[in-house]
Design a protein around this motif. Structure first.
Motif, PDB file in Angstrom:
ATOM      1  N   ARG A  28      -3.528 -27.851  30.549  1.00 14.67           N
ATOM      2  CA  ARG A  28      -1.888 -27.724  30.741  1.00 14.67           C
ATOM      3  C   ARG A  28      -1.974 -26.512  29.611  1.00 14.67           C
ATOM      4  N   LYS A  35       5.080 -22.950  31.825  1.00 11.79           N
ATOM      5  CA  LYS A  35       4.172 -24.025  31.699  1.00 11.79           C
ATOM      6  C   LYS A  35       3.240 -24.197  33.036  1.00 11.79           C
ATOM      7  N   GLY A  36       1.980 -24.371  33.114  1.00 14.05           N
ATOM      8  CA  GLY A  36       1.256 -24.850  34.313  1.00 14.05           C
ATOM      9  C   GLY A  36       0.093 -25.117  34.152  1.00 14.05           C
ATOM     10  N   LEU A  37      -0.982 -24.910  35.196  1.00 15.33           N
ATOM     11  CA  LEU A  37      -2.318 -25.595  35.072  1.00 15.33           C
ATOM     12  C   LEU A  37      -3.272 -24.261  35.075  1.00 15.33           C
ATOM     13  N   THR A  80      -1.223 -21.992  37.915  1.00 13.48           N
ATOM     14  CA  THR A  80       0.261 -22.436  38.397  1.00 13.48           C
ATOM     15  C   THR A  80       1.226 -21.961  37.313  1.00 13.48           C
ATOM     16  N   TYR A  81       0.922 -21.086  36.578  1.00 18.36           N
ATOM     17  CA  TYR A  81       1.865 -20.968  35.285  1.00 18.36           C
ATOM     18  C   TYR A  81       2.662 -19.678  35.533  1.00 18.36           C
ATOM     19  N   ASN A 154       4.287 -26.417  44.019  1.00 16.40           N
ATOM     20  CA  ASN A 154       4.550 -26.409  42.457  1.00 16.40           C
ATOM     21  C   ASN A 154       6.123 -26.138  42.575  1.00 16.40           C
ATOM     22  N   SER A 157       7.996 -23.751  37.290  1.00 18.71           N
ATOM     23  CA  SER A 157       7.130 -23.325  36.245  1.00 18.71           C
ATOM     24  C   SER A 157       7.681 -23.756  34.827  1.00 18.71           C
ATOM     25  N   GLU A 159       7.724 -27.045  33.667  1.00 16.31           N
ATOM     26  CA  GLU A 159       6.818 -28.250  33.437  1.00 16.31           C
ATOM     27  C   GLU A 159       5.759 -28.224  34.269  1.00 16.31           C
ATOM     28  N   VAL A 160       4.676 -28.961  34.165  1.00 16.96           N
ATOM     29  CA  VAL A 160       3.519 -29.376  34.759  1.00 16.96           C
ATOM     30  C   VAL A 160       4.112 -30.651  35.450  1.00 16.96           C
ATOM     31  N   GLU A 164       2.411 -30.399  41.579  1.00 22.08           N
ATOM     32  CA  GLU A 164       1.537 -29.454  41.340  1.00 22.08           C
ATOM     33  C   GLU A 164      -0.050 -29.973  40.957  1.00 22.08           C
ATOM     34  N   ILE A 165       0.146 -30.864  40.181  1.00 22.36           N
ATOM     35  CA  ILE A 165      -1.481 -31.730  39.654  1.00 22.36           C
ATOM     36  C   ILE A 165      -2.109 -32.382  41.190  1.00 22.36           C
TER      37      ILE A 165
END
Length: 287
Positions: A28, A35-37, A80-81, A154, A157, A159-160, A164-165
């Motif tokens: 993260r 925020k993203g992965l 993914t951010y 996703n 953007s 929050e995660v 998306e996980i």
């Protein structure tokens, strides 16, 4: 159907489990208020190896090697951010471009035998990626937008999210375990570079240009670190290759350093420096 279980560990690292196998999904990360992965960690065996694909794609497997190295080269490279909301593959295909590399990539994946195991709710209809819902089949992308596809992968953007996980985990697990999936990634990359080189040859007068100059132009455009006039000015200089390598050198020093290193290595082994691009055939030929 592949069922994803995941856990958050060490504060910011997500791990997944599919079919009892545990693997790293991503870290993260914050990015310009979003925020993203991100997943840029892996072994050499999980990276693009041009030698494995040269028999199928010829010189194009070598041609896109420096860009692949600059993009991380891992088949499961993930972020993914940013504004794309979902970027994946060894060349970082981005989901925000209609009919772009990611869209073409996912369309190709959905034709594979394992597609229903990983994405049972996705299908192709009239060549478009669609989602099968309780109320019918809904297109996720068109010539004008990929908003539906981005939301599927996703939602935001800010929050995660679990979505998306889970979606990231499916892509990572699939590509790490299926050679056919990796072949699709590479084939899409080769087709992308071939198509773009035809356009660049016209736009920048690269018919007959050497392979290194063509690669530098293609890489600049792939990353988007400069627009047409800047590239044209570099090509018109007394030393086009040096001028092209100066583009983005301050803002992206690591990428430019990677390009220099890989071009030097491919030149030393005789791969680069012996071919020129021919617009009529759309191929590179030996001098």
């Amino acid at each position: 159907m592949k069922v994803v279980n995941f856990s958050l560990e060490n504060g910011n690292r997500y791990y997944g489990k599919i079919d009892g196998e545990r693997f790293f999904i991503g870290q993260r990360v914050p990015y310009q208020g979003l925020k993203g992965l991100m997943n840029v960690a892996g072994s050499p065996a999980q990276k693009y190896d041009r030698a494995q694909y040269r028999a199928i794609h010829g010189f194009w497997a070598d041609f896109m090697h420096p860009t692949a190295m600059a993009e991380g080269a891992l088949f499961h490279t993930l972020n993914t951010y940013d504004r794309a909301l979902f970027t994946f593959s060894f060349l970082q295909y981005a989901a925000h471009v209609p009919n772009g590399d990611f869209v073409v990539y996912l369309r190709s994946l959905l034709a594979l035998s394992q597609a229903r195991d990983y994405f049972p709710d996705l299908t192709l209809q009239n060549g478009r990626i669609c989602r099968v819902t309780d109320t019918g089949v809904r297109p996720l992308e068109s010539d004008d937008s990929t908003t539906g596809l981005q939301d599927y992968l996703n939602p935001t953007s800010q929050e995660v999210e679990d979505t998306e996980i889970v979606q990231a985990a499916k892509f990572i697990h699939w590509v790490q375990r299926d050679p056919e999936h990796r072949h699709v990634q590479v084939a899409v990359g080769v087709a992308h570079f071939k198509e773009k080189m035809k356009r660049y040859a016209v736009q920048y007068h690269l018919d007959g240009a050497d392979d290194i100059t063509c690669l530098l132009v293609a890489d600049i455009r792939h990353q988007g670190r400069a627009k047409g006039p800047v590239i044209a000015a570099a090509l018109a200089s007394s030393n086009p290759q040096a001028a092209l390598l100066k583009i983005g050198e301050t803002s992206y020093p690591e990428r430019v350093a990677t390009l220099k290193r890989e071009i030097k290595a491919l030149t030393a082994d005789g791969t680069f420096g012996r071919r020129r691009y021919h617009l009529d055939s759309g191929e590179f030929a030996l001098n």
